[in-house]
Design an enzyme around this catalytic site. Structure first.
Site, mmCIF file in Angstrom:
data_model
loop_
_atom_site.group_PDB
_atom_site.id
_atom_site.type_symbol
_atom_site.label_atom_id
_atom_site.label_comp_id
_atom_site.label_asym_id
_atom_site.label_seq_id
_atom_site.Cartn_x
_atom_site.Cartn_y
_atom_site.Cartn_z
ATOM 1 N N PRO A 8 -15.622 -5.550 2.280
ATOM 2 C CA PRO A 8 -16.978 -5.979 2.632
ATOM 3 C C PRO A 8 -18.069 -5.121 2.008
ATOM 4 O O PRO A 8 -19.238 -5.512 2.014
ATOM 5 C CB PRO A 8 -16.996 -5.868 4.157
ATOM 6 C CG PRO A 8 -15.968 -4.826 4.469
ATOM 7 C CD PRO A 8 -14.886 -5.029 3.454
ATOM 8 N N TYR A 40 0.850 -1.188 0.000
ATOM 9 C CA TYR A 40 0.000 0.000 0.000
ATOM 10 C C TYR A 40 0.890 1.244 0.000
ATOM 11 O O TYR A 40 1.500 1.592 1.004
ATOM 12 C CB TYR A 40 -0.917 0.031 1.221
ATOM 13 C CG TYR A 40 -1.874 -1.151 1.346
ATOM 14 C CD1 TYR A 40 -2.197 -1.948 0.253
ATOM 15 C CD2 TYR A 40 -2.453 -1.458 2.564
ATOM 16 C CE1 TYR A 40 -3.065 -3.017 0.380
ATOM 17 C CE2 TYR A 40 -3.332 -2.530 2.703
ATOM 18 C CZ TYR A 40 -3.629 -3.311 1.608
ATOM 19 O OH TYR A 40 -4.487 -4.366 1.739
ATOM 20 N N GLY A 83 -17.095 -0.363 -2.572
ATOM 21 C CA GLY A 83 -17.927 0.832 -2.531
ATOM 22 C C GLY A 83 -19.243 0.710 -3.272
ATOM 23 O O GLY A 83 -20.146 1.530 -3.077
ATOM 24 N N PHE A 84 -19.396 -0.318 -4.099
ATOM 25 C CA PHE A 84 -20.608 -0.430 -4.905
ATOM 26 C C PHE A 84 -21.846 -0.657 -4.037
ATOM 27 O O PHE A 84 -22.928 -0.133 -4.329
ATOM 28 C CB PHE A 84 -20.463 -1.584 -5.905
ATOM 29 C CG PHE A 84 -21.423 -1.513 -7.056
ATOM 30 C CD1 PHE A 84 -21.069 -0.885 -8.236
ATOM 31 C CD2 PHE A 84 -22.690 -2.068 -6.968
ATOM 32 C CE1 PHE A 84 -21.947 -0.809 -9.306
ATOM 33 C CE2 PHE A 84 -23.580 -2.004 -8.035
ATOM 34 C CZ PHE A 84 -23.207 -1.372 -9.204
ATOM 35 N N GLY A 124 -17.998 -4.267 -1.221
ATOM 36 C CA GLY A 124 -17.954 -4.434 -2.669
ATOM 37 C C GLY A 124 -17.240 -3.310 -3.374
ATOM 38 O O GLY A 124 -17.709 -2.813 -4.403
#
Length: 306
Positions: free
Chosen positions: A184, A38, A188-189, A186
């Site tokens: 968890p 990251y 942000g979807f 998705g």
């Protein structure tokens, strides 16, 4: 397994990211997850700064093997690379030990027994306390656990990605290994805030994700809308509902929603107070699978499913 969170910290003021981590701990988060890739490296440095004076309040997890320090083109879990990686992570995190050290992706060039053997040496030296795997399949998990107990496996799992239900979860429960689902929400979807890739910056990696593009994106909106409908029944946000659903899957599951803002960590932690009815759980269980793979083709190729 306790409240938990992952931190990427990209694209936001470092001071705000540090405040977010402090707020998470205040709210009861006990697992902080990061990785050397990251940034690379910069997120471990940020987490290390945030944990000054608070290190003993959390289980600190990081990951190795998604990048090479020995000249390989990409994945590298060779013992030599592990040695270099762990020392770098310890330095950046400002700690003398890592509580949970994950292999970030299974390295097809290095037998898993050799990888775990190298990690066992780090356990004996006190540099790490527990061993984890990420995106490992059932056979790999069994082989690794036969060398030394594996504490946790981290893989993508949500209402958006149910893949671990096809074998991995059963093996983990058989062997007594904890499960740490990442993404968890998705990516942000599931929050309902992304209705089109036009809502994303041009540099956003999700613009290459099959589930966010073309006809798949429009078909998948039905899933977000159904999560929103359950959220409306509970006077909650879709994010809280998505995390609350994961928490119904078992006490051995600790979701790690990626977080870099105080308001988001407060929203995520509030999922612990959402009580889904059996009917709502059944509704969410029955959601149609999303259209498209959950990673692009290159990323899918490095997921271990054996």
């Amino acid at each position: 397994m306790g409240m938990s969170a992952a931190y990427t910290g990209a694209g936001i003021d470092d001071a705000e990211s540090i405040r977010t981590i402090h707020r998470a701990i205040d709210l009861g988060v006990t697992l902080i997850d990061t990785a050397e890739i990251y940034g690379p490296f910069t997120n471990e440095e940020l987490v290390g700064r945030a944990l000054e004076g608070r290190r003993d309040q959390v289980v600190l997890a990081t990951k190795f093997g998604f990048m090479s320090h020995t000249g390989r083109p990409m994945l590298d879990s060779s013992p030599a690379n592990i040695r270099i990686a762990v020392d770098g992570s310890l330095r950046r995190l400002g700690t003398d030990h890592i509580d949970l050290y994950y292999q970030h992706r299974v390295d097809p060039e290095t037998p898993i027994e050799e990888v775990v053997g190298a990690l066992v040496e780090l356990v004996s030296e006190g540099k790490i306390s527990h061993i984890g795997l990420s995106e490992a399949g059932p056979t790999t998990i069994r082989r690794a656990h036969a060398v030394h107990p594996i504490t946790a496996v981290q893989s993508e799992y949500s209402l958006w990605t149910r893949d671990p239900e096809d074998g991995v979860l059963a093996v983990l429960r058989e062997l007594g290994i904890g499960f740490v689902p990442y993404s968890p929400l998705g990516h942000g979807f599931l929050t309902g805030q992304i209705r089109s890739i036009d809502d994303l910056d041009d540099s956003d990696w999700r613009k290459t994700n099959p589930r966010f593009t073309g006809e798949n994106s429009q078909r998948n909106l039905a899933i977000a809308d159904q999560v929103q409908a359950v959220a409306n029944e509970l006077d909650a946000t879709p994010a809280r509902v998505a995390i609350a659903w994961l928490l119904t899957r078992g006490d051995d599951i600790a979701p790690i929603p990626g977080t870099k803002r105080v308001d988001r960590v407060e929203e995520n932690c509030a999922a612990d107070t959402v009580e889904l009815t059996p009917a709502q759980v059944a509704t969410l269980d029955a959601l149609i699978p999303p259209a498209g793979d959950h990673h692009n083709e290159a990323q899918m190729q490095i997921l271990d499913r054996s």
